[in-house]
Design a protein around this motif. Structure first.
Motif, short mmCIF file in Angstrom:
data_model
loop_
_atom_site.label_atom_id
_atom_site.label_comp_id
_atom_site.label_asym_id
_atom_site.label_seq_id
_atom_site.Cartn_x
_atom_site.Cartn_y
_atom_site.Cartn_z
N HIS A 1 0.86 -1.18 0.00
CA HIS A 1 0.00 0.00 0.00
C HIS A 1 0.90 1.24 0.00
O HIS A 1 1.53 1.56 1.00
N ALA A 2 0.97 1.93 -1.13
CA ALA A 2 1.91 3.03 -1.33
C ALA A 2 1.77 4.12 -0.25
O ALA A 2 2.78 4.63 0.25
N GLY A 3 0.56 4.48 0.10
CA GLY A 3 0.36 5.54 1.10
C GLY A 3 0.99 5.19 2.44
O GLY A 3 1.69 6.00 3.04
N TRP A 4 0.75 3.97 2.90
CA TRP A 4 1.32 3.54 4.19
C TRP A 4 2.83 3.32 4.09
O TRP A 4 3.55 3.52 5.06
N GLN A 5 3.31 2.92 2.91
CA GLN A 5 4.76 2.81 2.72
C GLN A 5 5.41 4.19 2.87
O GLN A 5 6.46 4.32 3.48
N MET A 6 4.76 5.20 2.33
CA MET A 6 5.29 6.56 2.45
C MET A 6 5.28 7.01 3.90
O MET A 6 6.25 7.63 4.37
N VAL A 7 4.21 6.69 4.62
CA VAL A 7 4.15 7.03 6.05
C VAL A 7 5.30 6.35 6.78
O VAL A 7 6.03 6.98 7.56
N ALA A 8 5.48 5.05 6.53
CA ALA A 8 6.56 4.30 7.19
C ALA A 8 7.92 4.91 6.85
O ALA A 8 8.77 5.08 7.73
N CYS A 9 8.11 5.25 5.60
CA CYS A 9 9.38 5.84 5.17
C CYS A 9 9.63 7.17 5.85
O CYS A 9 10.73 7.45 6.31
N LEU A 10 8.60 8.00 5.93
CA LEU A 10 8.75 9.31 6.57
C LEU A 10 9.00 9.17 8.07
O LEU A 10 9.84 9.90 8.63
N VAL A 11 8.33 8.25 8.73
CA VAL A 11 8.58 8.01 10.16
C VAL A 11 10.02 7.54 10.35
O VAL A 11 10.73 8.01 11.24
#
Length: 185
Positions: free
Chosen positions: A35-45
Motif C-alpha cells: 500500500h503506497a500511502g502507508w509505505q510513504m508514512v513508514a518511510c517518513l517516520v
C-alpha cells in the motif's frame, strides 16, 4: 565537572526515536509493503527517527549534554530502529535475509565489543562508521519508498555498498578493541 541533567534535549530526542520505532513498525505492517500511502508514512517516520540520531548527538556534544543514560540509550535506539527496518524488509521479501543477518550480527557484535572494552577506553564512531550509518539509512529509505521499477533497481546497489562498509568498519572496530585491551608495558 558540571552536573548534566538526564532530562535534556539530546536524551529527549533519543527517547523520541525509541517511541517512533513501534510507530514505524506498525506503519510497515499496515502497508504490507503493498500500500503506497502507508509505505510513504513508514518511510517518513523512519526518516524522522533517523534524523533524530544526527540531531541528538550534535546537541549533546555542542551543549555539553552528554550523559551516561544517553551513551547507553542512543545506540539502543539506533539498533532498534535499524533492526526493525531490516527485519521487516526481509519479512516482506524486499531484502534478502542474509543481508539482515550480516548487518545485525555486526551491529550487535560491535555494541557488545564496545561494552567489553569500556574500562580500557572508548571506541568512538569513525568516519567509516558514519558513512556506514548514512548508507544504511539511505538504502532502507530507498527500499521503503514505493519506487517505480527502474528506480527500485538502484536499492540493491545502495544496500550492497552499505553491507560492504558495514563489514569493513566492523573489522576496523575489532582491531581497535584488540589494541585497547592489549596490556600496556
Amino acid at each position: 565537572m558540571a552536573h548534566v541533567p538526564v532530562l535534556n534535549a539530546a536524551n529527549a530526542l533519543t527517547a523520541l526515536r525509541l517511541v517512533l520505532v513501534p510507530v514505524f513498525a506498525v506503519s510497515v505492517v499496515i502497508s504490507a509493503m503493498t500500500h503506497a500511502g502507508w509505505q510513504m508514512v513508514a518511510c517518513l517516520v523512519f526518516a524522522v527517527a533517523s534524523a533524530t540520531d544526527l540531531v541528538d548527538g550534535w546537541i549533546a556534544r555542542r551543549f555539553a549534554l552528554v550523559t551516561s543514560v544517553g551513551k547507553v540509550a542512543d545506540p539502543i535506539a539506533d539498533k532498534a530502529l535499524t533492526g526493525a527496518a531490516l527485519l521487516l524488509l526481509s519479512w516482506y521479501d524486499r531484502l534478502p535475509w542474509w543481508v539482515t543477518a550480516v548487518i545485525l550480527v555486526r551491529e550487535l557484535g560491535i555494541t557488545a565489543l564496545r561494552f567489553w572494552v569500556i574500562r580500557h577506553g572508548v571506541i568512538a564512531a569513525s568516519r567509516g562508521g558514519k558513512i556506514k550509518t548514512a548508507l544504511q539509512i539511505l538504502a532502507i529509505t530507498w527500499y521503503l519508498w514505493p519506487m517505480p521499477a527502474a528506480l527500485a533497481a538502484v536499492g540493491p546497489w545502495i544496500m550492497a555498498a552499505a553491507v560492504g562498509v558495514t563489514v569493513a568498519t566492523g573489522f576496523d572496530y575489532v582491531a581497535q578493541a584488540v589494541r585497547l585491551r592489549r596490556p600496556t608495558r
